[in-house]
Every structure is written in C-alpha cells, then in structure tokens.
Motif scaffolding. Structure first.
Motif, short mmCIF file in Angstrom:
data_model
loop_
_atom_site.label_atom_id
_atom_site.label_comp_id
_atom_site.label_asym_id
_atom_site.label_seq_id
_atom_site.Cartn_x
_atom_site.Cartn_y
_atom_site.Cartn_z
N SER A 206 -2.76 -6.79 2.52
CA SER A 206 -1.34 -6.61 2.22
C SER A 206 -0.42 -6.95 3.39
O SER A 206 0.80 -6.95 3.24
CB SER A 206 -1.08 -5.16 1.78
OG SER A 206 -1.38 -4.25 2.84
N GLU B 111 0.02 -5.23 6.22
CA GLU B 111 0.72 -4.04 6.74
C GLU B 111 0.03 -3.50 7.99
O GLU B 111 -0.40 -2.34 8.03
CB GLU B 111 0.80 -2.99 5.64
CG GLU B 111 1.57 -3.46 4.42
CD GLU B 111 1.58 -2.42 3.31
OE1 GLU B 111 2.12 -1.31 3.53
OE2 GLU B 111 1.03 -2.70 2.23
N MET C 298 0.83 -1.20 0.00
CA MET C 298 0.00 0.00 0.00
C MET C 298 0.86 1.24 0.00
O MET C 298 1.92 1.28 0.64
CB MET C 298 -0.89 0.03 1.26
CG MET C 298 -1.97 -1.04 1.30
SD MET C 298 -2.95 -1.01 2.83
CE MET C 298 -3.72 0.60 2.72
N ASP C 299 0.42 2.25 -0.70
CA ASP C 299 1.10 3.53 -0.69
C ASP C 299 0.42 4.40 0.37
O ASP C 299 -0.61 5.03 0.12
CB ASP C 299 1.01 4.19 -2.07
CG ASP C 299 1.77 5.50 -2.12
OD1 ASP C 299 2.31 5.92 -1.08
OD2 ASP C 299 1.78 6.13 -3.20
N TRP C 300 1.01 4.41 1.55
CA TRP C 300 0.37 5.09 2.69
C TRP C 300 0.35 6.60 2.53
O TRP C 300 -0.44 7.29 3.18
CB TRP C 300 1.06 4.68 3.99
CG TRP C 300 0.74 3.27 4.36
CD1 TRP C 300 1.48 2.16 4.10
CD2 TRP C 300 -0.45 2.81 5.01
NE1 TRP C 300 0.84 1.03 4.56
CE2 TRP C 300 -0.35 1.40 5.13
CE3 TRP C 300 -1.58 3.44 5.51
CZ2 TRP C 300 -1.34 0.62 5.73
CZ3 TRP C 300 -2.57 2.68 6.11
CH2 TRP C 300 -2.45 1.29 6.22
N THR C 301 1.21 7.14 1.66
CA THR C 301 1.20 8.59 1.46
C THR C 301 -0.12 9.06 0.85
O THR C 301 -0.49 10.24 0.98
CB THR C 301 2.36 9.03 0.55
OG1 THR C 301 2.24 8.40 -0.73
CG2 THR C 301 3.70 8.63 1.17
N LEU C 302 -0.85 8.15 0.21
CA LEU C 302 -2.15 8.51 -0.36
C LEU C 302 -3.16 8.86 0.73
O LEU C 302 -4.19 9.49 0.45
CB LEU C 302 -2.69 7.35 -1.22
CG LEU C 302 -1.86 6.96 -2.45
CD1 LEU C 302 -2.46 5.73 -3.12
CD2 LEU C 302 -1.80 8.13 -3.43
#
Length: 435
Positions: A64, A66, A1-5
């Motif tokens: 994922s 995470e 996952m792109d957590w910055t999103l």
C-alpha cells in the motif's frame, strides 16, 4: 490500510521495545565502564512471538506504500526477528552511496553467486550480467565486473575508462608446477579502482592482485610464501592457492595499498607496488584494513573468534620493510572488535563489527559513538558530506542512517543519529521490503 486494527499489537511492540532498548543501553554502558564481569544477565527481548505477524504487516505496508505509518506503529527492530533473519538473511556488501537518491550494492557473499542492485528513484533494479561493483577511494571511479572482464567508468554511468582481464590465479606460480584450475580467481572480495584510472586492486580467495591493461600482478601471497607452501606438499600433489580473511584497501590519495590475510602480517605497499612496511598483528589473524580520510594513517584489524584488536599506524613512520615486522602495541585504538567493513570521515574511523555494532573512534582511539543495527556488518559507505551512512549486514538488511540529526529513541547505542529507512533484502521474499 486501517492502522487502528493494529492498535493492540502496536502498543505492545512500542512499550516492550522501549523497555528493551533502555535496558540494553544501560547494560552495555555498564559493561563498557565497569567491565563485563560486573553487568549480570543480559536483558531479554520479549517480542519474538510477534515476528511473523509483524512481517505480514511490513509486506502489507509495502503493497500500500504506507512506510511512514509502518515505522510509526511498528518501529524497526532487530532482536525480535532473529529467527527470520537466520532463515532469510544474506550478505549485503560492496555498498556505495552515489547521490541522495541512488546507491548500488552487491547481494551474496564472495563465495556465492551474487546479484548487483541499483537503487534509484525509490526503485530497485538488478544490473544484468554484472557480477560485482567497486569504487575508487576518492569516490570518483566505478568498476563493474562482467564475465568477459572488469570495466572502469568516470563516475556512475560515466564514460568508460579501461577494461581489465580477470586474473587466472596462476600469477606468481612457476610454470613447471602442476596447478589446479582456480575458478575463484574470478570472484570478488574487494574491487577497488586506483585514483590514477590505470589500475585495479582485486582481492579474492586466491590472492591480492593489481590489474592493469598489461595483465595481473599478484601481491599476496608472494613467491616466497608460495614456495614454502609447495615444499610442504607431496611431490605430485596438484597445487592451488586458498587464503582466508583476505582483505585490502587503497588510500584516498592513491599512494598506499594495505592488505593481508589470515596467515600474513599487516602489509603496506606503495603505489609503485614495492613493499613499504610490515606490522605485527595484535590479535591472532589479520582481518581488515582501512585508511584514514587524509591518507596519513592506516587502521589494521586482527581477529580472534568474534573479537579483535585494531591498530592505527601513522604512515609517515613507515620505512622500507626489513625481514621482521614492527611491534604495534603502542598504536592500539581498540581491543574488542572484529571488523568487517568501515569508512573514514574527517578524523574518525567508522567501522562495523561481528556483533552488529557500528562504532566510531578518532584516529588515536578516542571513543565517539556506537550504534547497534544487528547481524555481522558486511558493507558500509558514507556520503561525501558525511551526513548519510549506509550499512549492509549478513542478515540481509540495508540501513540508511542520518548522522548527527537527532537521536532516534528506538535505536540501541549512543550518538545523535537516526535511521531513515531500512530494507529487508531477504531470501524467499517476492520483493525487497522497505521498513
């Protein structure tokens, strides 16, 4: 996952969460010290509109794997999810810590169909055909309930010790009476093996029973009470037994049994199954019993609506009971909580109440700490070393809390405790969700 999103949502979740936690902690502290009439309006949670979105993020993080990042960006919270909890929650009870990597618990209230789960090596497994689980107060003997009987084992998955038949619900009822079938006699509110390996305490809505290989003996309601109930009925009316707020406990040393129900007193029997003492409840209805870790005291809770009063009675003061119960006001240790679950450790009672608080007091009622998890507490256990507390709730959430390991800034309450993990065990979810 792109957590910055999720940076924008995360910042709001974190900032508004910290404000709410600080405000509610101050609110509760003032209420405890100065009285609840002086505290003013309760602080309001402001993140309810984020619930559905955060639940989607929790699902994605589980897919994922995470979970650490999930807890960093979106620390667990209860109040924003109340709408979801009302829709999806279910009782998590009969919670037992096996070891650092394993636990077992029951999903579903005592009057509902139940499922027993084993958690091992970070995986949840349904135990097939198992209707309930129990453990002896010394932590050694486990019980598993099946359709054809209840079996006890020496340790988890250890050698089989005994098999016990279910009660019929007819125990203690004169044979000439017309009695309705009591299917609830096969339900489980409490299932507790005796440390002597020879008997079980079974509590359900039809009574409190001691099971042995020779059969079941009813302790409650007793024959005199049953006779009184029968006399209040029409002559040809079918008779059945239904008790409410049924509860029971066995002391760690196996010498004492404590139990009761809504219409009883607080009752203490000895291991020979003779009545030993009767105590007057300090609130309306007996609701819960818990022995101290050293087996020298018993905590009794009686409730009125969502509140209650608890007494801690020294067992060395018990004597063979007479017709009337003893006054207990000098033994009051709390006058707020309706207790649903608890554990004892050292000189402390740790209990879970109707409002979602876990509270700890000394045996004499000295306040130690409180911790809010949310939803009525339905199950609780503590590790043998006293470091891990497991808490299940009627909101369908199971919490793993490390005690005395440093304060978690995102938890409501007092004490140096931190939550390591929580699991959402919810209806209409495809899987159990870690958070």
């Amino acid at each position: 996952m792109d957590w910055t999103l999720y940076d924008t949502q995360s910042k709001r979740w974190l900032n508004e969460g910290k404000r709410y936690i600080a405000a509610i902690n101050a609110f509760v502290e003032k209420g405890m010290q100065d009285g609840w009439d002086s505290v003013g309006a309760e602080p309001q949670e402001t993140r309810e509109d984020m619930a559905q979105e955060v639940l989607k993020i929790v699902r994605q993080a589980n897919e994922s794997g995470e979970i650490a990042a999930l807890r960093e960006y979106f620390p667990p919270a209860h109040e924003p999810l109340i709408g979801l909890i009302r829709e999806k929650g279910q009782a998590i009870r009969s919670v037992f810590y096996i070891d650092e990597n394993r636990m077992v618990f029951t999903v579903g209230a005592s009057w509902e169909p139940t499922t027993v789960y084993l958690f091992a090596d970070n995986q949840f497994e349904v135990l097939p055909n198992v209707h309930g689980v129990g453990r002896s107060p010394d932590g050694r003997i486990y019980a598993l309930a099946y359709e054809n009987g209840i079996y006890t084992y020496d340790g988890w998955q250890g050698s089989e010790l005994q098999r016990f038949d279910w009660p019929t619900g007819l125990e203690g009822i004169p044979g000439e009476w017309t009695v309705e079938s009591m299917e609830e006699a096969r339900s489980i509110t409490e299932l507790i093996p005796f440390p002597d390996q020879q008997r079980l305490l079974l509590v359900n809505a039809t009574g409190v029973y001691v099971l042995s290989t020779e059969g079941a003996r009813r302790l409650h309601p007793d024959k005199e009470t049953i006779q009184e109930w029968k006399e209040d009925m029409e002559e040809d009316e079918p008779f059945s037994i239904q008790i409410d707020m049924e509860h029971g406990a066995i002391s760690r040393d196996g010498k004492w049994i404590a139990f009761g129900s809504q219409d009883s007193e607080h009752l203490v029997f000895n291991a020979e199954l003779n009545i030993n003492d009767v105590w007057h409840p300090e609130s309306s209805y007996p609701h819960y019993a818990l022995f101290s870790y050293d087996s020298r005291n018993v905590l009794f809770n009686a409730c009125h609506f969502y509140n209650g009063v608890s007494i801690a009675v020294p067992l060395e003061q018990t004597v063979p009971a007479e017709a009337t119960s003893k006054d207990s006001d000098e033994f009051i240790v709390d006058d707020e909580c309706r207790i649903y679950a608890g554990v004892s450790w050292g000189d402390v009672f740790i209990v879970g109440d109707a409002y979602g608080y876990v509270r700890a007091w000394s045996i004499t009622g000295e306040f130690r700490w409180r911790l809010f998890v949310g939803s009525t507490i339905s199950g609780m256990d503590i590790s043998p070393d006293g470091k891990i507390l497991l808490v299940g709730t009627y909101g369908g959430i199971l919490h793993r809390i490390r005690l005395d390991a440093g304060r978690d800034e995102y938890m409501i309450g007092t004490g140096e405790h931190s939550e390591e993990r929580r699991w959402l065990i919810w209806k209409k979810e495809q899987q159990i969700l870690a958070w």
